[in-house]
Design a protein around this motif. Structure first.
Motif, PDB file in Angstrom:
ATOM      1  N   MET A  17      38.779  37.532  39.731  1.00 53.05           N
ATOM      2  CA  MET A  17      38.328  37.566  41.125  1.00 53.05           C
ATOM      3  C   MET A  17      39.378  38.197  42.041  1.00 53.05           C
ATOM      4  O   MET A  17      40.582  38.215  41.735  1.00 53.05           O
ATOM      5  CB  MET A  17      38.031  36.140  41.614  1.00 53.05           C
ATOM      6  CG  MET A  17      36.853  35.469  40.928  1.00 53.05           C
ATOM      7  SD  MET A  17      36.606  33.794  41.579  1.00 53.05           S
ATOM      8  CE  MET A  17      35.216  33.251  40.586  1.00 53.05           C
ATOM      9  N   GLY A  18      38.890  38.662  43.171  1.00 54.61           N
ATOM     10  CA  GLY A  18      39.807  39.153  44.183  1.00 54.61           C
ATOM     11  C   GLY A  18      40.435  38.004  44.973  1.00 54.61           C
ATOM     12  O   GLY A  18      40.146  36.813  44.734  1.00 54.61           O
ATOM     13  N   THR A  19      41.269  38.357  45.928  1.00 57.89           N
ATOM     14  CA  THR A  19      41.971  37.312  46.680  1.00 57.89           C
ATOM     15  C   THR A  19      41.008  36.470  47.510  1.00 57.89           C
ATOM     16  O   THR A  19      41.064  35.234  47.497  1.00 57.89           O
ATOM     17  CB  THR A  19      43.019  37.957  47.596  1.00 57.89           C
ATOM     18  OG1 THR A  19      43.882  38.787  46.800  1.00 57.89           O
ATOM     19  CG2 THR A  19      43.837  36.897  48.309  1.00 57.89           C
ATOM     20  N   GLN A  20      40.110  37.118  48.211  1.00 63.07           N
ATOM     21  CA  GLN A  20      39.171  36.389  49.060  1.00 63.07           C
ATOM     22  C   GLN A  20      38.222  35.527  48.234  1.00 63.07           C
ATOM     23  O   GLN A  20      37.950  34.370  48.578  1.00 63.07           O
ATOM     24  CB  GLN A  20      38.366  37.395  49.918  1.00 63.07           C
ATOM     25  CG  GLN A  20      39.234  38.216  50.866  1.00 63.07           C
ATOM     26  CD  GLN A  20      39.939  37.324  51.883  1.00 63.07           C
ATOM     27  OE1 GLN A  20      39.413  36.276  52.298  1.00 63.07           O
ATOM     28  NE2 GLN A  20      41.149  37.740  52.297  1.00 63.07           N
ATOM     29  N   ARG A  22      38.795  34.304  45.348  1.00 68.19           N
ATOM     30  CA  ARG A  22      39.556  33.193  44.770  1.00 68.19           C
ATOM     31  C   ARG A  22      39.770  32.076  45.815  1.00 68.19           C
ATOM     32  O   ARG A  22      39.684  30.887  45.503  1.00 68.19           O
ATOM     33  CB  ARG A  22      40.893  33.711  44.254  1.00 68.19           C
ATOM     34  CG  ARG A  22      41.614  32.737  43.344  1.00 68.19           C
ATOM     35  CD  ARG A  22      42.893  33.350  42.821  1.00 68.19           C
ATOM     36  NE  ARG A  22      42.629  34.557  42.056  1.00 68.19           N
ATOM     37  CZ  ARG A  22      43.584  35.321  41.529  1.00 68.19           C
ATOM     38  NH1 ARG A  22      44.852  34.996  41.719  1.00 68.19           N
ATOM     39  NH2 ARG A  22      43.274  36.397  40.845  1.00 68.19           N
ATOM     40  N   LEU A  23      40.037  32.464  47.063  1.00 70.16           N
ATOM     41  CA  LEU A  23      40.201  31.459  48.116  1.00 70.16           C
ATOM     42  C   LEU A  23      38.906  30.689  48.375  1.00 70.16           C
ATOM     43  O   LEU A  23      38.913  29.460  48.538  1.00 70.16           O
ATOM     44  CB  LEU A  23      40.669  32.143  49.402  1.00 70.16           C
ATOM     45  CG  LEU A  23      42.111  32.673  49.393  1.00 70.16           C
ATOM     46  CD1 LEU A  23      42.386  33.448  50.668  1.00 70.16           C
ATOM     47  CD2 LEU A  23      43.101  31.532  49.243  1.00 70.16           C
ATOM     48  N   LYS A  24      37.796  31.409  48.402  1.00 65.92           N
ATOM     49  CA  LYS A  24      36.510  30.741  48.589  1.00 65.92           C
ATOM     50  C   LYS A  24      36.211  29.779  47.445  1.00 65.92           C
ATOM     51  O   LYS A  24      35.722  28.674  47.644  1.00 65.92           O
ATOM     52  CB  LYS A  24      35.402  31.775  48.707  1.00 65.92           C
ATOM     53  CG  LYS A  24      35.454  32.578  49.992  1.00 65.92           C
ATOM     54  CD  LYS A  24      34.321  33.594  50.037  1.00 65.92           C
ATOM     55  CE  LYS A  24      34.382  34.416  51.310  1.00 65.92           C
ATOM     56  NZ  LYS A  24      33.283  35.422  51.373  1.00 65.92           N
ATOM     57  N   HIS A  25      36.517  30.231  46.260  1.00 65.60           N
ATOM     58  CA  HIS A  25      36.286  29.370  45.100  1.00 65.60           C
ATOM     59  C   HIS A  25      37.179  28.128  45.162  1.00 65.60           C
ATOM     60  O   HIS A  25      36.732  27.015  44.837  1.00 65.60           O
ATOM     61  CB  HIS A  25      36.564  30.162  43.816  1.00 65.60           C
ATOM     62  CG  HIS A  25      36.258  29.400  42.560  1.00 65.60           C
ATOM     63  ND1 HIS A  25      34.975  29.161  42.110  1.00 65.60           N
ATOM     64  CD2 HIS A  25      37.085  28.796  41.676  1.00 65.60           C
ATOM     65  CE1 HIS A  25      35.022  28.456  41.000  1.00 65.60           C
ATOM     66  NE2 HIS A  25      36.295  28.234  40.696  1.00 65.60           N
ATOM     67  N   ALA A  26      38.424  28.304  45.597  1.00 64.41           N
ATOM     68  CA  ALA A  26      39.330  27.163  45.710  1.00 64.41           C
ATOM     69  C   ALA A  26      38.846  26.173  46.780  1.00 64.41           C
ATOM     70  O   ALA A  26      38.902  24.946  46.594  1.00 64.41           O
ATOM     71  CB  ALA A  26      40.743  27.648  46.033  1.00 64.41           C
ATOM     72  N   LEU A 299      41.576  42.033  25.832  1.00 72.12           N
ATOM     73  CA  LEU A 299      40.676  42.673  26.791  1.00 72.12           C
ATOM     74  C   LEU A 299      40.066  41.649  27.750  1.00 72.12           C
ATOM     75  O   LEU A 299      39.817  41.952  28.915  1.00 72.12           O
ATOM     76  CB  LEU A 299      39.565  43.406  26.047  1.00 72.12           C
ATOM     77  CG  LEU A 299      39.865  44.847  25.617  1.00 72.12           C
ATOM     78  CD1 LEU A 299      38.787  45.361  24.693  1.00 72.12           C
ATOM     79  CD2 LEU A 299      40.002  45.753  26.823  1.00 72.12           C
ATOM     80  N   ASP A 300      39.815  40.459  27.245  1.00 71.34           N
ATOM     81  CA  ASP A 300      39.187  39.429  28.080  1.00 71.34           C
ATOM     82  C   ASP A 300      40.119  38.929  29.180  1.00 71.34           C
ATOM     83  O   ASP A 300      39.659  38.564  30.271  1.00 71.34           O
ATOM     84  CB  ASP A 300      38.733  38.254  27.220  1.00 71.34           C
ATOM     85  CG  ASP A 300      37.652  38.656  26.223  1.00 71.34           C
ATOM     86  OD1 ASP A 300      36.909  39.603  26.532  1.00 71.34           O
ATOM     87  OD2 ASP A 300      37.563  38.029  25.150  1.00 71.34           O
ATOM     88  N   VAL A 301      41.410  38.897  28.925  1.00 71.75           N
ATOM     89  CA  VAL A 301      42.354  38.364  29.916  1.00 71.75           C
ATOM     90  C   VAL A 301      42.953  39.457  30.791  1.00 71.75           C
ATOM     91  O   VAL A 301      43.760  39.168  31.673  1.00 71.75           O
ATOM     92  CB  VAL A 301      43.488  37.580  29.218  1.00 71.75           C
ATOM     93  CG1 VAL A 301      42.931  36.428  28.415  1.00 71.75           C
ATOM     94  CG2 VAL A 301      44.324  38.502  28.316  1.00 71.75           C
ATOM     95  N   CYS A 302      42.580  40.721  30.520  1.00 72.88           N
ATOM     96  CA  CYS A 302      43.136  41.820  31.296  1.00 72.88           C
ATOM     97  C   CYS A 302      42.366  41.957  32.612  1.00 72.88           C
ATOM     98  O   CYS A 302      41.132  42.028  32.628  1.00 72.88           O
ATOM     99  CB  CYS A 302      43.050  43.118  30.487  1.00 72.88           C
ATOM    100  SG  CYS A 302      43.771  44.517  31.327  1.00 72.88           S
ATOM    101  N   VAL A 303      43.098  42.005  33.737  1.00 75.13           N
ATOM    102  CA  VAL A 303      42.501  42.126  35.075  1.00 75.13           C
ATOM    103  C   VAL A 303      42.642  43.537  35.619  1.00 75.13           C
ATOM    104  O   VAL A 303      41.726  44.064  36.251  1.00 75.13           O
ATOM    105  CB  VAL A 303      43.151  41.107  36.035  1.00 75.13           C
ATOM    106  CG1 VAL A 303      42.525  41.199  37.406  1.00 75.13           C
ATOM    107  CG2 VAL A 303      43.025  39.699  35.475  1.00 75.13           C
ATOM    108  N   ASP A 304      43.768  44.169  35.368  1.00 73.99           N
ATOM    109  CA  ASP A 304      44.025  45.510  35.884  1.00 73.99           C
ATOM    110  C   ASP A 304      43.094  46.516  35.211  1.00 73.99           C
ATOM    111  O   ASP A 304      43.012  46.582  33.977  1.00 73.99           O
ATOM    112  CB  ASP A 304      45.490  45.882  35.621  1.00 73.99           C
ATOM    113  CG  ASP A 304      45.892  47.148  36.344  1.00 73.99           C
ATOM    114  OD1 ASP A 304      45.514  48.233  35.880  1.00 73.99           O
ATOM    115  OD2 ASP A 304      46.583  47.044  37.382  1.00 73.99           O
ATOM    116  N   GLU A 305      42.389  47.294  36.018  1.00 73.62           N
ATOM    117  CA  GLU A 305      41.406  48.233  35.482  1.00 73.62           C
ATOM    118  C   GLU A 305      42.070  49.346  34.677  1.00 73.62           C
ATOM    119  O   GLU A 305      41.537  49.788  33.660  1.00 73.62           O
ATOM    120  CB  GLU A 305      40.596  48.831  36.638  1.00 73.62           C
ATOM    121  CG  GLU A 305      39.715  47.827  37.349  1.00 73.62           C
ATOM    122  CD  GLU A 305      38.679  47.208  36.410  1.00 73.62           C
ATOM    123  OE1 GLU A 305      38.259  47.895  35.460  1.00 73.62           O
ATOM    124  OE2 GLU A 305      38.298  46.055  36.637  1.00 73.62           O
TER     125      GLU A 305
END
Length: 524
Positions: A17-20, A22-26, A299-305
């Motif tokens: 997730m992105g920063t925003q 992730r904050l909403k989810h938190a 591949l599953d844990v990689c975030v950077d495109e």
């Protein structure tokens, strides 16, 4: 509120997730937690009321007590300046942190609580305190773009060259233009150059390289698990320490070692976006399909495109290489099997050809021997024909010469002198055929020598002996009389089916009877 296993399962999704988001989810999870906690408190209070009724108020009240660091952090998060001041006056340390290394100063720099920040700094809080990921309060303020907090921290001696676990300095994380200009100006004022920045970035890696050399000299196992069962290669992969990782791989560090989460070094490099470490580990044979405790691949844990695209490219290339190796192996197996069968066929063919060749050689040899025997038999037949002709001529010429001879010649014969034309006496020997055969004819002599060692010569001699034995009984007494033509009872005939060489067709001449003596000159 979600269960613990559910939270663990959604960690990979949260990491993407992105920063925003992730904050909403938190916030959502925090709301669920408070609601669950309120319900739990309500149930607890009901139980307490029931127990109090039973005990009739005999037991004392119990209160929940929190550690000092949690109380300070909780007051700072609520921006309660008075409570924070009371805690500090009570003797609590302003640098207290939680289990992740997060201090109240970190939290206030994130939330932009300037009053508490000033209060903590006046109380002696560590301006360069690091959390578990080596983030300082200046990192937090620069990331959030709080210019006035950045100015305050720099004035209080914040380290502009502090490097976090990702290798980033505060100015690397700052996206606000005004804040970034102030940080760069401060760096220029302190005389920081690009060389100084590079040395600061590589300081931790150099220290780790030195530690690895020392461990190698001491003979320490480089795969010894450290905190959370992570190895040195895990740490180097997560932090992007290329030189340290190369040194570890040179000394046979394990790429399949797993930490407490089941992550291999390639998982750590992929998760933290260390593309150079990903390429290095894959080049040394790291498992691209390795799975963690939650069945997660790198591949599953990689975030950077960018890193993810590189991982996909490496995986496709690796699969293609494996496929080509399997194809080459199957081709070699088929070649081996076909070569073995072909060798057997070649051996069978060679045996057959050799047998046929030997058979043909034997046939040729037999033909040569048959031709040689035919030539010998033809030569014997010619010799016998010549011998027969000479015998016939001698037998016919003998009576004629006797008739043509005069009385003088007969007298000289009676006196014991032989006529030079006579080749043999009146009383012929029974072995006349053998005498004729011993003439000085070279062809006859050669044929005798050739036939001496043949079966045909023995058969001819045996037939000639039979003819001589029965000559006196079958032939007429007169010397000039020849046997009748045609096959007689004792004549020998040659047939092709018999397979024997031709025998002598003529028999020895009969013995001449002595002529009656007549008076020619009345002188006896």
């Amino acid at each position: 509120m979600a269960e613990h296993l559910e939270l663990l399962a959604e960690m990979s999704a949260v990491a993407r997730m992105g920063t925003q988001e992730r904050l909403k989810h938190a916030q959502k999870r925090r709301t669920q937690q408070l609601k669950k906690w309120a319900q739990f408190e309500k149930e607890v209070q009901g139980k307490k009321a029931r127990t109090e009724k039973k005990r009739r108020g005999s037991c004392k009240e119990r209160h929940v007590a929190f550690p000092e660091n949690i109380r300070l952090l909780e007051a700072a998060c609520r921006n309660d300046v008075e409570e924070v001041r009371r805690f500090l006056q009570a003797g609590l340390s302003p640098s207290l942190c939680n289990e992740d290394g997060l201090t109240a100063l970190h939290q206030c720099c994130i939330d932009d609580f300037v009053d508490i920040v000033e209060l903590l700094l006046e109380a002696g809080a560590d301006v360069n305190a690091c959390d578990s990921e080596h983030w300082t309060p200046l990192h937090a303020a620069a990331t959030c773009g709080h210019l006035h907090l950045v100015e305050l921290l720099i004035k209080r001696g914040a380290n502009l060259l502090a490097v976090n676990s990702d290798g980033n300095m505060p100015y690397d994380l700052c996206e606000d233009e005004a804040t970034l200009d102030h940080i760069e100006t401060a760096m220029a004022d302190q005389g920081i150059t690009q060389e100084t920045i590079e040395e600061a970035r590589s300081a931790v890696e150099r220290a780790m390289v030195d530690d690895i050399h020392r461990l190698v000299k001491e003979g320490v196992d480089l795969n010894t698990p450290l905190d959370h069962r992570a190895t040195l290669l895990h740490i180097a992969s997560a932090n992007g320490y290329l030189e340290a990782a190369e040194l570890l791989l040179e000394h046979k560090a394990s790429m399949s070692a797993k930490d407490s989460d089941g992550w291999q070094p390639l998982h750590a490099a992929a998760c933290w976006g260390q593309i150079h470490l990903v390429e290095l580990l894959v080049a040394h044979g790291a498992d691209l399909n390795g799975k963690s405790e939650l069945d997660e691949t790198p591949l599953d844990v990689c975030v950077d495109e960018e890193v993810r695209a590189r991982l996909l490219e490496l995986k496709h290339r690796h699969d293609a290489i494996l496929k080509s190796h399997d194809k080459h192996k199957s081709l070699l197996q088929r070649r081996t099997s076909s070569a073995g069968s072909r060798g057997k066929v070649v051996r069978r063919v060679s045996l057959t050809e050799r047998t046929n060749r030997l058979r043909k050689e034997h046939e040729k040899e037999a033909i040569v021997w048959q031709q040689a025997e035919q030539r010998e038999s033809e030569a014997e037949m010619e010799d016998e024909d010549r011998q027969t002709d000479s015998e016939l001529q001698l037998r016919v010429a003998a009576p004629e010469a006797a008739e043509a001879a005069g009385p003088g010649e007969q007298l000289s014969e009676r006196n014991g002198t032989a006529h030079p034309k006579h080749l043999y006496s009146k009383r012929l020997d029974r072995s006349v055929s053998s005498q004729l055969a011993t003439q000085d004819d070279p062809s006859v002599r050669l044929s005798k020598e050739k036939a001496r060692h043949t079966l045909a010569d023995l058969k001819r001699q045996r037939a000639a002996a039979k003819l001589q034995r029965h000559h006196a009984e079958d032939f007429p007494a007169s010397a000039g009389e020849l046997p009748p033509p045609g096959p007689g009872p004792h004549s020998v005939c040659f047939t092709v089916a018999s397979g024997d060489p031709p025998l002598l067709k003529l028999t020895a001449p009969a013995e001449e009877m002595p002529a009656e003596k007549t008076r020619c000159c009345k002188m006896m």
